[in-house]
Motif scaffolding. Structure first.
Motif, mmCIF file in Angstrom:
data_model
loop_
_atom_site.group_PDB
_atom_site.id
_atom_site.type_symbol
_atom_site.label_atom_id
_atom_site.label_comp_id
_atom_site.label_asym_id
_atom_site.label_seq_id
_atom_site.Cartn_x
_atom_site.Cartn_y
_atom_site.Cartn_z
ATOM 1 N N VAL A 55 8.593 -27.433 22.093
ATOM 2 C CA VAL A 55 7.752 -26.486 21.393
ATOM 3 C C VAL A 55 6.340 -26.986 21.133
ATOM 4 C CG1 VAL A 55 8.453 -24.603 19.917
ATOM 5 C CG2 VAL A 55 9.662 -26.729 19.741
ATOM 6 N N ALA A 56 6.191 -27.983 20.337
ATOM 7 C CA ALA A 56 4.881 -28.361 19.814
ATOM 8 C C ALA A 56 3.903 -28.762 20.907
ATOM 9 C CB ALA A 56 5.025 -29.498 18.819
ATOM 10 N N GLY A 57 2.673 -28.252 20.789
ATOM 11 C CA GLY A 57 1.585 -28.652 21.659
ATOM 12 C C GLY A 57 1.589 -28.085 23.058
ATOM 13 N N LYS A 58 2.603 -27.331 23.452
ATOM 14 C CA LYS A 58 2.670 -26.800 24.806
ATOM 15 C C LYS A 58 2.061 -25.400 24.837
ATOM 16 C CE LYS A 58 5.773 -26.303 28.679
ATOM 17 N NZ LYS A 58 7.094 -26.583 29.180
ATOM 18 N N GLU A 59 1.018 -25.236 25.646
ATOM 19 C CA GLU A 59 0.370 -23.946 25.763
ATOM 20 C C GLU A 59 1.176 -23.050 26.690
ATOM 21 O OE1 GLU A 59 -3.466 -22.978 28.038
ATOM 22 O OE2 GLU A 59 -4.083 -23.409 25.976
ATOM 23 N N ARG A 60 1.323 -21.805 26.312
ATOM 24 C CA ARG A 60 2.093 -20.865 27.123
ATOM 25 C C ARG A 60 1.271 -19.603 27.328
ATOM 26 N NH1 ARG A 60 6.718 -21.563 30.200
ATOM 27 N NH2 ARG A 60 7.691 -19.559 30.399
ATOM 28 N N GLN A 61 1.152 -19.162 28.591
ATOM 29 C CA GLN A 61 0.386 -17.969 28.933
ATOM 30 C C GLN A 61 1.256 -17.021 29.733
ATOM 31 O OE1 GLN A 61 -2.760 -19.747 31.173
ATOM 32 N NE2 GLN A 61 -3.828 -20.492 29.370
ATOM 33 N N THR A 100 -5.077 0.312 36.911
ATOM 34 C CA THR A 100 -4.230 -0.711 36.302
ATOM 35 C C THR A 100 -5.101 -1.782 35.661
ATOM 36 O OG1 THR A 100 -2.498 -0.289 37.920
ATOM 37 C CG2 THR A 100 -2.382 -2.375 36.745
ATOM 38 N N TYR A 101 -4.706 -2.211 34.473
ATOM 39 C CA TYR A 101 -5.437 -3.219 33.708
ATOM 40 C C TYR A 101 -4.466 -4.341 33.359
ATOM 41 C CZ TYR A 101 -8.316 0.907 33.275
ATOM 42 O OH TYR A 101 -9.054 2.016 33.571
ATOM 43 N N THR A 102 -4.902 -5.579 33.542
ATOM 44 C CA THR A 102 -4.064 -6.728 33.211
ATOM 45 C C THR A 102 -4.321 -7.159 31.772
ATOM 46 O OG1 THR A 102 -4.091 -7.466 35.504
ATOM 47 C CG2 THR A 102 -3.458 -9.096 33.852
ATOM 48 N N VAL A 103 -3.240 -7.358 31.033
ATOM 49 C CA VAL A 103 -3.303 -7.909 29.680
ATOM 50 C C VAL A 103 -2.924 -9.385 29.806
ATOM 51 C CG1 VAL A 103 -2.392 -7.819 27.329
ATOM 52 C CG2 VAL A 103 -2.564 -5.713 28.684
ATOM 53 N N TYR A 104 -3.823 -10.260 29.407
ATOM 54 C CA TYR A 104 -3.568 -11.700 29.434
ATOM 55 C C TYR A 104 -3.188 -12.115 28.019
ATOM 56 C CZ TYR A 104 -6.048 -11.320 33.828
ATOM 57 O OH TYR A 104 -6.432 -10.956 35.092
ATOM 58 N N ALA A 105 -2.146 -12.909 27.886
ATOM 59 C CA ALA A 105 -1.695 -13.336 26.561
ATOM 60 C C ALA A 105 -1.523 -14.848 26.541
ATOM 61 C CB ALA A 105 -0.377 -12.660 26.202
ATOM 62 N N LYS A 106 -1.900 -15.444 25.420
ATOM 63 C CA LYS A 106 -1.760 -16.892 25.268
ATOM 64 C C LYS A 106 -1.198 -17.183 23.882
ATOM 65 C CE LYS A 106 -5.490 -19.490 25.204
ATOM 66 N NZ LYS A 106 -6.630 -20.341 25.602
ATOM 67 N N MET A 107 -0.133 -17.981 23.881
ATOM 68 C CA MET A 107 0.523 -18.382 22.644
ATOM 69 C C MET A 107 -0.225 -19.550 22.025
ATOM 70 S SD MET A 107 4.482 -19.548 22.165
ATOM 71 C CE MET A 107 5.021 -18.223 23.204
ATOM 72 N N LYS A 108 -0.285 -19.564 20.718
ATOM 73 C CA LYS A 108 -0.916 -20.684 20.013
ATOM 74 C C LYS A 108 -0.147 -21.970 20.286
ATOM 75 C CE LYS A 108 -3.747 -18.679 16.840
ATOM 76 N NZ LYS A 108 -4.721 -19.248 16.009
ATOM 77 N N THR A 109 -0.858 -23.082 20.424
ATOM 78 C CA THR A 109 -0.213 -24.349 20.771
ATOM 79 C C THR A 109 0.405 -25.058 19.575
ATOM 80 O OG1 THR A 109 -2.301 -25.502 20.527
ATOM 81 C CG2 THR A 109 -1.711 -24.782 22.739
#
Length: 152
Positions: A39-45, A124-133
């Motif tokens: 979990v901790a510190g790993k960026e997820r997109q 079509t539109y792309t939604v980019y999402a990034k989880m907090k690290t």
């Protein structure tokens, strides 16, 4: 190793003002971060797509609309929950993750174009999402309900 599973549901709404010669609808693919080892510190997109389909009547028209992604708080963060635990992510307009896609100007996506009589146009539109690290929530299935509104 810990595993987290993230599932996000996007609720779609089309809101039309005055009577128009055209009608638009919005649909989406799921936005999911999947299973994460550790979990901790790993960026997820991740990404999802929003598709807007507009249909026109007997006359040509100029189509204009805005796509808004509602968030629960002022910084446009979206909260995922699993019981009493939370994780957060943001939605973005571009793959550079610099321009937040949210619910206030300038964080709204706008589009306009001409549509011929008796025609259908799909965009079509792309939604980019990034989880907090900095997340430290325990493993579980985290769910967020998001609302994408189409205003035209």
């Amino acid at each position: 190793m810990m595993k987290l599973r993230y599932l996000l549901c996007i609720t779609l709404m089309s809101i039309s003002g005055e009577a128009l010669a055209y009608h638009c609808e919005i649909s989406s693919t799921p936005l999911t971060f999947g299973s994460i080892e550790g979990v901790a510190g790993k960026e997820r997109q991740t990404t999802a797509t929003l598709t807007v389909v507009c249909r026109n009547g007997d006359t040509s028209a100029n189509v204009e609309y805005k796509i808004i992604i509602d968030s629960q708080n002022i910084n446009s963060e979206h909260e995922m929950t699993s019981g009493s635990h939370s994780n957060f992510f943001n939605t973005y307009k571009t793959a550079s993750y610099q321009e937040i896609w949210g619910n206030s100007a300038p964080n709204i996506v706008s589009d306009s174009y001409s549509i011929a009589a008796n025609d259908t146009v799909s965009r079509t539109y792309t939604v980019y999402a990034k989880m907090k690290t900095g997340r430290d929530a325990p493993p579980g299935i985290y769910i967020a309900n998001m609302i994408a509104r189409l205003l035209y």
